[in-house]
Motif scaffolding. Structure first.
Motif, PDB file in Angstrom:
ATOM      1  N   ASN A 196       7.516 -27.318  14.347  1.00 35.01           N
ATOM      2  CA  ASN A 196       7.879 -27.847  15.659  1.00 35.01           C
ATOM      3  C   ASN A 196       7.495 -29.314  15.775  1.00 35.01           C
ATOM      4  O   ASN A 196       6.559 -29.783  15.157  1.00 35.01           O
ATOM      5  N   TRP A 197       8.183 -29.981  16.639  1.00 40.41           N
ATOM      6  CA  TRP A 197       7.986 -31.410  16.805  1.00 40.41           C
ATOM      7  C   TRP A 197       6.646 -31.716  17.465  1.00 40.41           C
ATOM      8  O   TRP A 197       5.928 -32.590  17.030  1.00 40.41           O
ATOM      9  N   LEU A 198       6.300 -30.985  18.545  1.00 40.02           N
ATOM     10  CA  LEU A 198       5.055 -31.221  19.271  1.00 40.02           C
ATOM     11  C   LEU A 198       4.277 -29.919  19.386  1.00 40.02           C
ATOM     12  O   LEU A 198       4.839 -28.885  19.743  1.00 40.02           O
ATOM     13  N   SER A 199       2.987 -29.985  19.083  1.00 44.06           N
ATOM     14  CA  SER A 199       2.169 -28.775  19.175  1.00 44.06           C
ATOM     15  C   SER A 199       0.779 -29.122  19.706  1.00 44.06           C
ATOM     16  O   SER A 199       0.360 -30.276  19.702  1.00 44.06           O
ATOM     17  N   LEU A 200       0.103 -28.084  20.191  1.00 44.77           N
ATOM     18  CA  LEU A 200      -1.261 -28.181  20.698  1.00 44.77           C
ATOM     19  C   LEU A 200      -2.127 -27.288  19.817  1.00 44.77           C
ATOM     20  O   LEU A 200      -1.881 -26.078  19.722  1.00 44.77           O
ATOM     21  N   ASP A 201      -3.141 -27.872  19.166  1.00 45.69           N
ATOM     22  CA  ASP A 201      -3.965 -27.074  18.259  1.00 45.69           C
ATOM     23  C   ASP A 201      -5.107 -26.374  19.006  1.00 45.69           C
ATOM     24  O   ASP A 201      -5.271 -26.523  20.219  1.00 45.69           O
ATOM     25  N   ARG A 202      -5.898 -25.607  18.280  1.00 38.63           N
ATOM     26  CA  ARG A 202      -6.972 -24.800  18.877  1.00 38.63           C
ATOM     27  C   ARG A 202      -8.125 -25.637  19.412  1.00 38.63           C
ATOM     28  O   ARG A 202      -9.001 -25.112  20.070  1.00 38.63           O
ATOM     29  N   ARG A 203      -8.140 -26.912  19.126  1.00 37.51           N
ATOM     30  CA  ARG A 203      -9.186 -27.799  19.654  1.00 37.51           C
ATOM     31  C   ARG A 203      -8.657 -28.700  20.760  1.00 37.51           C
ATOM     32  O   ARG A 203      -9.338 -29.629  21.184  1.00 37.51           O
ATOM     33  N   GLY A 204      -7.424 -28.440  21.207  1.00 39.89           N
ATOM     34  CA  GLY A 204      -6.863 -29.218  22.310  1.00 39.89           C
ATOM     35  C   GLY A 204      -6.340 -30.575  21.883  1.00 39.89           C
ATOM     36  O   GLY A 204      -6.224 -31.476  22.706  1.00 39.89           O
ATOM     37  N   GLN A 205      -6.013 -30.714  20.622  1.00 45.28           N
ATOM     38  CA  GLN A 205      -5.473 -31.976  20.130  1.00 45.28           C
ATOM     39  C   GLN A 205      -3.965 -31.849  19.970  1.00 45.28           C
ATOM     40  O   GLN A 205      -3.459 -30.839  19.479  1.00 45.28           O
ATOM     41  N   TRP A 206      -3.270 -32.884  20.404  1.00 38.34           N
ATOM     42  CA  TRP A 206      -1.815 -32.918  20.263  1.00 38.34           C
ATOM     43  C   TRP A 206      -1.465 -33.257  18.827  1.00 38.34           C
ATOM     44  O   TRP A 206      -2.106 -34.100  18.195  1.00 38.34           O
ATOM     45  N   ARG A 207      -0.430 -32.606  18.330  1.00 39.29           N
ATOM     46  CA  ARG A 207       0.050 -32.861  16.969  1.00 39.29           C
ATOM     47  C   ARG A 207       1.549 -33.127  17.033  1.00 39.29           C
ATOM     48  O   ARG A 207       2.275 -32.399  17.697  1.00 39.29           O
ATOM     49  N   LEU A 208       1.947 -34.168  16.348  1.00 37.67           N
ATOM     50  CA  LEU A 208       3.353 -34.547  16.263  1.00 37.67           C
ATOM     51  C   LEU A 208       3.795 -34.289  14.831  1.00 37.67           C
ATOM     52  O   LEU A 208       3.259 -34.912  13.900  1.00 37.67           O
ATOM     53  N   GLN A 209       4.692 -33.334  14.654  1.00 40.02           N
ATOM     54  CA  GLN A 209       5.142 -32.896  13.329  1.00 40.02           C
ATOM     55  C   GLN A 209       3.946 -32.605  12.416  1.00 40.02           C
ATOM     56  O   GLN A 209       3.916 -32.985  11.257  1.00 40.02           O
ATOM     57  N   GLY A 210       2.934 -31.948  12.970  1.00 36.95           N
ATOM     58  CA  GLY A 210       1.765 -31.516  12.207  1.00 36.95           C
ATOM     59  C   GLY A 210       0.645 -32.534  12.110  1.00 36.95           C
ATOM     60  O   GLY A 210      -0.471 -32.184  11.740  1.00 36.95           O
ATOM     61  N   GLU A 211       0.908 -33.796  12.428  1.00 38.21           N
ATOM     62  CA  GLU A 211      -0.110 -34.840  12.335  1.00 38.21           C
ATOM     63  C   GLU A 211      -0.792 -35.030  13.690  1.00 38.21           C
ATOM     64  O   GLU A 211      -0.112 -35.139  14.715  1.00 38.21           O
ATOM     65  N   ARG A 212      -2.124 -35.110  13.682  1.00 38.12           N
ATOM     66  CA  ARG A 212      -2.874 -35.289  14.927  1.00 38.12           C
ATOM     67  C   ARG A 212      -2.591 -36.651  15.537  1.00 38.12           C
ATOM     68  O   ARG A 212      -2.621 -37.674  14.865  1.00 38.12           O
ATOM     69  N   LEU A 213      -2.288 -36.643  16.836  1.00 43.43           N
ATOM     70  CA  LEU A 213      -2.049 -37.898  17.551  1.00 43.43           C
ATOM     71  C   LEU A 213      -3.379 -38.585  17.840  1.00 43.43           C
ATOM     72  O   LEU A 213      -4.337 -37.936  18.249  1.00 43.43           O
ATOM     73  N   THR A 214      -3.411 -39.890  17.674  1.00 41.93           N
ATOM     74  CA  THR A 214      -4.623 -40.662  17.948  1.00 41.93           C
ATOM     75  C   THR A 214      -4.361 -41.813  18.914  1.00 41.93           C
ATOM     76  O   THR A 214      -5.299 -42.432  19.390  1.00 41.93           O
ATOM     77  N   HIS A 215      -3.097 -42.101  19.209  1.00 37.31           N
ATOM     78  CA  HIS A 215      -2.753 -43.219  20.099  1.00 37.31           C
ATOM     79  C   HIS A 215      -3.056 -42.832  21.550  1.00 37.31           C
ATOM     80  O   HIS A 215      -2.429 -41.937  22.115  1.00 37.31           O
ATOM     81  N   GLY A 216      -4.060 -43.502  22.149  1.00 31.51           N
ATOM     82  CA  GLY A 216      -4.514 -43.145  23.498  1.00 31.51           C
ATOM     83  C   GLY A 216      -3.426 -43.164  24.553  1.00 31.51           C
ATOM     84  O   GLY A 216      -3.352 -42.275  25.398  1.00 31.51           O
ATOM     85  N   GLY A 217      -2.562 -44.157  24.512  1.00 33.87           N
ATOM     86  CA  GLY A 217      -1.486 -44.254  25.503  1.00 33.87           C
ATOM     87  C   GLY A 217      -0.522 -43.087  25.411  1.00 33.87           C
ATOM     88  O   GLY A 217      -0.105 -42.531  26.431  1.00 33.87           O
ATOM     89  N   LEU A 218      -0.151 -42.708  24.195  1.00 30.35           N
ATOM     90  CA  LEU A 218       0.765 -41.580  24.006  1.00 30.35           C
ATOM     91  C   LEU A 218       0.100 -40.267  24.423  1.00 30.35           C
ATOM     92  O   LEU A 218       0.724 -39.432  25.094  1.00 30.35           O
ATOM     93  N   ILE A 219      -1.160 -40.099  24.074  1.00 30.96           N
ATOM     94  CA  ILE A 219      -1.892 -38.883  24.472  1.00 30.96           C
ATOM     95  C   ILE A 219      -1.958 -38.796  25.997  1.00 30.96           C
ATOM     96  O   ILE A 219      -1.695 -37.723  26.575  1.00 30.96           O
ATOM     97  N   ASN A 220      -2.270 -39.882  26.673  1.00 31.97           N
ATOM     98  CA  ASN A 220      -2.326 -39.884  28.138  1.00 31.97           C
ATOM     99  C   ASN A 220      -0.971 -39.557  28.748  1.00 31.97           C
ATOM    100  O   ASN A 220      -0.884 -38.815  29.725  1.00 31.97           O
ATOM    101  N   PHE A 221       0.101 -40.097  28.182  1.00 36.93           N
ATOM    102  CA  PHE A 221       1.451 -39.795  28.671  1.00 36.93           C
ATOM    103  C   PHE A 221       1.736 -38.299  28.543  1.00 36.93           C
ATOM    104  O   PHE A 221       2.202 -37.651  29.482  1.00 36.93           O
ATOM    105  N   ILE A 222       1.465 -37.743  27.359  1.00 37.12           N
ATOM    106  CA  ILE A 222       1.710 -36.309  27.129  1.00 37.12           C
ATOM    107  C   ILE A 222       0.876 -35.477  28.105  1.00 37.12           C
ATOM    108  O   ILE A 222       1.383 -34.526  28.715  1.00 37.12           O
TER     109      ILE A 222
END
Length: 163
Positions: A1-27
């Protein structure tokens, strides 16, 4: 899937953990649920559906408060559950959330048996095995047993809305 939420509450985009604060806040701001229990992020006219590793919310302790993965207060705990894998789920006014595994020791230390004593390992083993005679409470809420495969149906959400 394109966007997912892992068991630690971290957003993942195509499996990679998101680290960009602005994008995380938007999501976090655009995260919502439809009437079918599918969680999504609204991006203009487009809905991006979210694959959930377990529950729609992931909770963390901040001091004594429960905070969701989006940074909001989770609300007053209403019920709590332990599944067969030892995962803790807490139902609040926000909904059902998985407790981040990094906070399990704090949770377990706060639990008490029916004699208001610390819970020993044998009682944990019994409750995970589904023994309903074992009485454990967290912050005076009874700790209930739940099977992992029953959670989504009981709390009306889809773990994989695209699946």
């Amino acid at each position: 899937n394109w966007l997912s939420l892992d068991r630690r509450g971290q957003w993942r985009l195509q499996g990679e953990r998101l680290t960009h604060g602005g994008l995380i806040n938007f999501i976090n701001r655009q995260y919502a649920c439809d009437e079918s229990g599918s969680w999504f992020v609204q991006n203009g006219p487009q809905r991006v559906f979210v694959e959930l590793a377990y529950t729609p919310w992931v909770f963390h302790f901040y001091a004594a408060e429960l905070i969701s993965h989006t940074g909001e207060q989770a609300g007053q705990p209403e019920t709590c559950y332990l599944d067969e894998e030892g995962s803790v789920l807490i139902k609040t006014s926000m909904g059902i959330g998985l407790l981040d595994d990094r906070d399990l020791s704090v949770f377990f230390d706060d639990c008490r048996n029916q004699d208001n004593a610390a819970v020993d390992e044998s009682d944990w083993g019994k409750i995970i095995a589904g023994d309903s005679t074992v009485k454990i409470a967290w912050r005076e809420l009874p700790l209930n047993f739940i099977r992992k495969n029953e959670v989504a149906c009981r709390f009306n959400f889809q773990t994989d809305p695209q699946g």
